[in-house]
Motif scaffolding. Structure first.
Motif, PDB file in Angstrom:
ATOM      1  N   GLN A   1      -1.091   0.496  -7.794  1.00  0.00           N
ATOM      2  CA  GLN A   1      -1.856   0.294  -6.560  1.00  0.00           C
ATOM      3  C   GLN A   1      -1.856  -1.182  -6.154  1.00  0.00           C
ATOM      4  O   GLN A   1      -1.691  -1.514  -4.979  1.00  0.00           O
TER       5      GLN A   1
ATOM      6  N   MET B   1      -2.053   3.235 -13.293  1.00  0.00           N
ATOM      7  CA  MET B   1      -2.345   3.607 -11.909  1.00  0.00           C
ATOM      8  C   MET B   1      -2.796   2.398 -11.091  1.00  0.00           C
ATOM      9  O   MET B   1      -2.342   2.192  -9.955  1.00  0.00           O
TER      10      MET B   1
ATOM     11  N   LEU C   1      -3.416   6.907  -4.216  1.00  0.00           N
ATOM     12  CA  LEU C   1      -2.780   6.169  -5.311  1.00  0.00           C
ATOM     13  C   LEU C   1      -1.273   6.146  -5.014  1.00  0.00           C
ATOM     14  O   LEU C   1      -0.577   7.127  -5.257  1.00  0.00           O
TER      15      LEU C   1
END
Length: 458
Positions: free
Chosen positions: A84, A80, A117
């Protein structure tokens, strides 16, 4: 296409092997230097050692001009964060992340937004494997089922047995047996050799037959190749992980279900979560437990722990004690070809399911769905046609007029909710959903080019 793959585990490595031969510029990022060196020796790709979420490492990997970032490390959090970082610092156009933690999935609609996100596609191996198992339970006797075109077209693999009306006859007899049902047999695996089917090809007992048809006709076609098995009513699951829980929740309203979990605390948790499933705290390799729970009456035994060896051994024991079918979850690809087709009926690979889903988002052109078949040997894909006869090499032409690469077969078309089996005189139209079977994945690049509209199409 310039692609950065984060994580050189089984999924990352297999994905790189699939894409590197398709005229892509691949960079693989991982902490394990030895693993990267081995991959670089075998394949034409770049490698970068370091943390996948590090801006410095991503910059070294070429994130600033990458078309696609695929984060498949073993850590959801790193996947994740990497996406980002790719969005914030490098404006990476497309970001895909493997997310396994169910907590994140429960909040996915709020979490995975551009302003929170910025991940374009999230993939859950557990959800994909669960779906695959449910498909196999829904179609007893099938070795693999893949749905396309909003689940209206399917590719199915099953074995031909004595007793099937088509066994011993030419494929052309299928039309005589079922004049109102259409399908396309696209491949036959006979004694580990692939045969491209012709109308005159005789179906033999033991053949693994791959066919494409309207989903509603799967069971009718299967009934020509084998005596159709009765629905699975008694199911036993070994293991109490998330996949086992998901499968049990999906099945417990339609089957008599028993689940065996070794850990007592987890067994108690599962008993609370499952209202109609009998949960046992025990070991599936315990012969007395299997005997007491009438393993000989079980229609299908499903091994779903994270331990390949335990899954294999418990399934072999269950079959020896009388279970009708055994379905096993296997992490290591090397094991699959060794065990399937013997005492163990079906092996399911989370890696292969994940690769198929990833390729659905990576293939060029408007390829919206991909399924790897027979454990990565073959592939089926769904293409949406755009353009007109002046901007497309396909639209306005007959199936017989296409110059297809070796091993490529046009199987079926979905047009305005109608399934059309692709005969030679069928003419392609804009917005058709076309299902293509490839016995050799090396032909993918040619198929992508064939179905892509020209640069003048807007």
């Amino acid at each position: 296409m310039k692609i950065i793959i984060l994580g050189a585990g089984q999924v990352g490595t297999t994905l790189a092997e699939n894409l590197v031969s398709e005229d892509n510029d691949i960079t693989l990022v991982d902490n394990n230097e030895t693993r990267l060196d081995n991959l670089q020796d075998k394949h034409d790709l770049r490698v970068v050692q370091g943390s996948a979420s590090s801006p410095t490492v991503l910059r070294e990997a070429g994130a600033q001009d990458a078309d696609l970032m695929v984060a498949v490390t073993n850590s959801d959090e790193i996947n994740m964060v990497a996406c980002q970082v790719g969005a914030a610092l490098f404006n990476t156009p497309t970001k895909i992340a493997r997310i396994r933690n169910s907590d994140f999935w429960r909040e996915k609609d709020r979490l995975f937004q551009p302003e929170v996100l910025p991940i374009d596609h999230i993939i859950s191996p557990e959800a994909l494997v669960t779906d695959e198992i449910i498909h196999l339970i829904d179609y007893p006797g099938a070795l693999q089922i893949a749905h396309f075109a909003d689940q209206q077209i399917s590719v199915a693999v099953c074995k031909a047995y004595y007793g099937g009306p088509l066994v011993g006859y030419a494929i052309s007899a299928l039309r005589e047996h079922m004049p109102h049902i259409d399908c396309r047999i696209v491949s036959i695996l006979r004694q580990d050799k692939f045969i491209r089917p012709q109308a005159s090809t005789i179906i033999e007992a033991g053949d693994e037959v791959t066919f494409i048809c309207a989903t509603i006709h799967i069971k009718a076609i299967m009934s020509e190749l084998q005596r159709l098995e009765r629905p699975y009513r008694r199911v036993m699951i070994m293991g109490g992980g998330n996949i086992a829980l998901n499968v049990a929740q999906r099945l417990e309203n339609q089957c008599s279900l028993k689940l065996i979990e070794r850990n007592s605390e987890r067994a108690e948790y599962l008993a609370e979560k499952l209202s109609k499933t009998m949960v046992f705290n025990g070991d599936a390799s315990d012969q007395s437990l299997l005997f007491e729970e009438h393993i000989e009456e079980v229609d299908v035994f499903i091994s779903l722990t994270s331990d390949d060896e335990a899954n294999i051994m418990s399934a072999l024991l269950a079959k020896r004690m009388g279970a009708a079918k055994a379905l096993v979850l296997i992490q290591r690809m090397a094991y699959i070809s060794l065990i399937q087709g013997g005492a163990i009926d079906i092996a399911i690979s989370p890696q292969q399911a994940t690769i198929s889903e990833l390729l659905s988002h990576i293939r060029k052109g408007d390829i919206v769905n991909v399924a790897q078949l027979r454990h990565g040997i073959a592939e089926a894909l769904e293409v949406v046609l755009h353009g007109d006869p002046t901007t497309s090499d396909v639209i306005g032409r007959k199936v017989s007029e296409l110059k297809l690469p070796n091993g490529a077969i046009i199987g079926a078309i979905l047009r305005q909710n109608e399934v059309i089996i692709a005969k030679k005189d069928v003419v392609f139209e804009e917005h058709d959903h076309v299902v293509v079977y490839l016995s050799d994945k090396k032909a993918v690049t040619e198929i992508e080019k064939l179905f892509q509209p020209s640069a003048f199409f807007i």
